[in-house]
Every structure is written in C-alpha cells, then in structure tokens.
Design a protein around this motif. Structure first.
Motif, short mmCIF file in Angstrom:
data_model
loop_
_atom_site.label_atom_id
_atom_site.label_comp_id
_atom_site.label_asym_id
_atom_site.label_seq_id
_atom_site.Cartn_x
_atom_site.Cartn_y
_atom_site.Cartn_z
N ASP A 277 0.84 -1.20 0.00
CA ASP A 277 0.00 0.00 0.00
C ASP A 277 0.87 1.25 0.00
O ASP A 277 0.62 2.20 -0.75
N LEU A 278 1.93 1.24 0.83
CA LEU A 278 2.83 2.39 0.84
C LEU A 278 3.49 2.58 -0.51
O LEU A 278 3.54 3.71 -1.04
N LEU A 279 3.98 1.51 -1.10
CA LEU A 279 4.62 1.62 -2.41
C LEU A 279 3.66 2.16 -3.46
O LEU A 279 4.03 3.00 -4.29
N ALA A 280 2.42 1.69 -3.43
CA ALA A 280 1.42 2.18 -4.39
C ALA A 280 1.18 3.67 -4.22
O ALA A 280 1.09 4.41 -5.21
N ARG A 281 1.09 4.12 -3.00
CA ARG A 281 0.85 5.55 -2.76
C ARG A 281 2.04 6.40 -3.21
O ARG A 281 1.87 7.58 -3.56
N LEU A 282 3.23 5.79 -3.20
CA LEU A 282 4.42 6.52 -3.66
C LEU A 282 4.66 6.36 -5.15
O LEU A 282 5.67 6.84 -5.68
N GLY A 283 3.74 5.68 -5.83
CA GLY A 283 3.87 5.49 -7.27
C GLY A 283 4.88 4.44 -7.66
O GLY A 283 5.41 4.45 -8.78
N LEU A 284 5.13 3.49 -6.76
CA LEU A 284 6.11 2.44 -7.00
C LEU A 284 5.43 1.08 -7.09
O LEU A 284 4.36 0.88 -6.50
N ASP A 331 -0.13 6.15 6.31
CA ASP A 331 -0.53 7.55 6.13
C ASP A 331 0.59 8.49 6.55
O ASP A 331 0.90 9.48 5.86
N ALA A 332 1.22 8.21 7.68
CA ALA A 332 2.24 9.09 8.22
C ALA A 332 3.46 9.14 7.31
O ALA A 332 4.04 10.21 7.07
N VAL A 333 3.88 7.98 6.79
CA VAL A 333 5.04 7.96 5.89
C VAL A 333 4.71 8.68 4.60
O VAL A 333 5.52 9.47 4.08
N THR A 334 3.54 8.42 4.06
CA THR A 334 3.14 9.07 2.81
C THR A 334 3.15 10.59 2.95
O THR A 334 3.65 11.30 2.07
N ALA A 335 2.62 11.09 4.06
CA ALA A 335 2.60 12.54 4.28
C ALA A 335 4.01 13.10 4.44
O ALA A 335 4.33 14.17 3.90
N ALA A 336 4.86 12.36 5.15
CA ALA A 336 6.23 12.84 5.39
C ALA A 336 7.05 12.89 4.11
O ALA A 336 7.97 13.71 3.99
N LEU A 337 6.72 12.03 3.16
CA LEU A 337 7.49 11.97 1.91
C LEU A 337 6.82 12.72 0.76
O LEU A 337 7.28 12.65 -0.37
N ALA A 338 5.76 13.47 1.07
CA ALA A 338 4.96 14.11 0.02
C ALA A 338 5.79 15.05 -0.85
O ALA A 338 5.52 15.19 -2.05
N THR A 339 6.79 15.69 -0.27
CA THR A 339 7.58 16.67 -1.04
C THR A 339 8.90 16.10 -1.54
O THR A 339 9.73 16.85 -2.05
N HIS A 340 9.09 14.82 -1.40
CA HIS A 340 10.35 14.20 -1.78
C HIS A 340 10.20 13.33 -3.03
O HIS A 340 9.19 12.66 -3.22
N ARG A 341 11.25 13.30 -3.79
CA ARG A 341 11.32 12.36 -4.89
C ARG A 341 11.74 11.01 -4.31
O ARG A 341 12.77 10.90 -3.64
#
Length: 343
Positions: A277-284, A331-341
C-alpha cells in the motif's frame, strides 16, 4: 497501546523499525519485568530457567518445521554459523549474494587461510550458479532491502544450503525445513530480546559442524557436566548449545509459543499488504515483502520529525511493517514523503 492478533503492544504510531528491533507484546515485556524483579530480590536459581530454554527451543523448532532435537541454541547468528565455517573442509567453495549480511559470510571469509573462498554473485544468478559451489550461505530475506530468495530454486539446485531466516521467520509463511542448516536470531520479527539465536541441523547435512564452543550446558546432562572430564556432550543438536542468556530466553519463551499459534499466512498478508500500500501511494510497484527500501535523499529528517522510526541500510531508507503496524503508519510515511522524490 495497539491491539494486534489478539494481543496488546505498547508501541507508538510510526514504529517501522522491526527489521532492526522487534517490539514485544505486553505479556512478554511483563515476563521480562517479572524476571528482573526476581533477580533484584535474589529469588531465582540457575536451573529455574531450564524450562524456558526448552519452551523457546520447541517453539522456534515449530516455526521452522523441524524436531526440537535438531535445534541448537546460542546468543548470535554469527556464533552459530562459525561452528559450520570452522568445520568445512579446506578449499571449500562458498557462494552468496552480493551485499549479503556479513554474519552469514564473515565466518567463512575468516577461513581464507586454509583455502576457503566466498564468491558473491547477483541474486538473480544464485540458483543457476549454486551447482558450481560446495555451499550456499544466504538470507531467506535480505536485510538491506527485503528481497526474498528463490528458495524453491535453491532447494532444486542440490548444493547444501545454510539459510539465515532472521529477517523472514515471524512474517514470511514459507517452508524452510528442507535446508541443511537454518539459523536465525530472535530479536527482530520474533519480537524477543537480543541474546538468543538458533540453528537447525538437518540429518542430511554434511558432517561439517564441530562443537567448538563445547561447554557444560551442551552436556548430555548439563547439571552433571559442570566439572571434570571426560567430554560428555549431548547426543543431539544440544551438543552445540552455549549456556543460555537467562533474561533473553525468558522473553523468547513468552513470545515464541504465541507466534506458533498465529496464522502465519494472515500475518504475511497483513505485513505485505501495508508495505505494498505504501509503495502504491508513492507510485512504485509492489514488491510483496514486509521490508520497504526507498531512495529518498534528504527524507530522513522529515520522517524523524513525523515520528517515524526506521533505519538507513545500504544508503537507502528501510521501513519494516509487522503485525502491530496499521494504515495509520502508511498515512504518516506518505505525508512525510509528500515533497520528496522517491524511488
């Protein structure tokens, strides 16, 4: 406080560092508190810990799928592997994957003075190259990035296998009982204290292991093996035991029997589901493992500020999802990485 698989865990949101240190269920932590209390009051005797050793050994054997008589106990993985490394014939050719955790390789590399060689190959080539060698030493799941070994391919290759299950046992529902040697620590996915490691020895394994750590606890009857010769070791894998780290075994004896009762397929689906789920949210793309390895330069401080506990391995951020993690952590990781490539 979180509840997972019927037990409570005093673990904070954002704890994604199980691949470094597992968090115990509350009942196991309480068992540790109790034993420390008995220690400070002078209420324990050394033999009092023997039943805990037996319980922990039986439970780890059940998780691996072997008879407890085939299981030796030590304190660390490298210590157990060294018993095999010191006994392999001169000139033994060992193969491993590139970047393998060094507890699985250093004990063999230290035998170079007598012609033992350790060759690193790409993970995709391991099963094809295995027949060229005398021994494969490899982790079932890689520490750095969570990559899962081709266990079926290794089994079919026919070369003796030393399999480190430290990053697999406790979440990966897979048969490892076929390997000639299976070794693992208990302080990560098995959520026990550091200081207990195990080695399962197959009856079909080459006769390469020697009791270099021979001691009283490895005796056929430990409590009559304390003084004097002759050597009188156990007639099963206990001959390779070292004397127990009492408090660590207490924690293992609490946690491991509970893990044996769990539906390991359900645990795997829970852990892998959160990781994917985390990977999907990060587009991976999904990787179907409980460990997520990300290249996200500069993201470490953002994760820390967001209360995310993780690790950096091989220059990448490593996040590990276990049974006490939830979608809240994703959710927390996704939000923390929102501005990162991230890649």
């Amino acid at each position: 406080m979180r509840t997972a698989f019927g037990e409570q865990f005093d673990v904070p949101a954002g704890y994604l560092n199980t691949a470094s240190i597992g968090v115990p269920p509350v009942f196991a932590a309480e068992a540790m508190t109790d034993v420390i209390g008995r220690w400070r009051r002078g209420q324990d005797n050394a033999p009092d810990f023997d039943p805990m050793v037996a319980t922990a050994r039986e439970s780890w054997a059940a998780l691996v799928g072997v008879n407890p008589e085939r299981v030796a106990m030590g304190a660390t993985v490298a210590e157990m592997i060294a018993l095999i490394a010191a006994g392999v014939p001169d000139g033994t050719r060992v193969v491993t994957v590139r970047g393998e955790f060094t507890s699985a390789t250093f004990p063999f590399a230290a035998q170079a003075y007598r012609g033992v060689t350790v060759t690193e190959v790409d993970a995709d080539d391991l099963t094809d190259r295995a027949p060229e060698f005398d021994l494969v030493t490899v982790s079932a799941v890689q520490s750095a990035d969570g990559a899962i070994a081709d266990l079926d391919g290794l089994r079919a290759a026919g070369t003796p296998v030393l399999l480190d299950v430290t990053q697999a046992l406790g979440w990966l529902a897979v048969d490892v009982s076929w390997a000639e040697w299976v070794v693992g620590g208990s302080y990560k996915w098995l959520m026990s204290p550091r200081g207990v490691a195990w080695l399962a020895i197959s009856p079909d394994a080459p006769d390469w292991i020697r009791p270099h750590n021979a001691n009283w606890f490895a005796g056929q009857d430990p409590w009559t093996s304390i003084y004097g010769l002759p050597l009188r070791l156990a007639d099963n894998a206990r001959a390779f035991d070292t004397s127990p780290v009492w408090f660590s075994v207490t924690g293992a004896a609490a946690t491991l029997p509970w893990l044996v009762k769990l539906d390991r397929r359900a645990v795997q689906e829970h852990n892998v589901g959160l990781a994917n789920d985390l990977l999907a949210r990060l587009g991976l793309p999904p990787r179907d493992t409980a460990i997520v390895s990300l290249n996200a330069p500069g993201a470490g401080e953002h994760l820390k500020a967001a209360g995310i506990r993780c690790a950096v391995r091989a220059g990448r951020i490593r996040l590990a999802f276990h049974l006490y993690n939830t979608a809240e952590d994703v959710d927390a990781v996704t939000a923390a990485l929102a501005t990162h490539r991230v890649e």
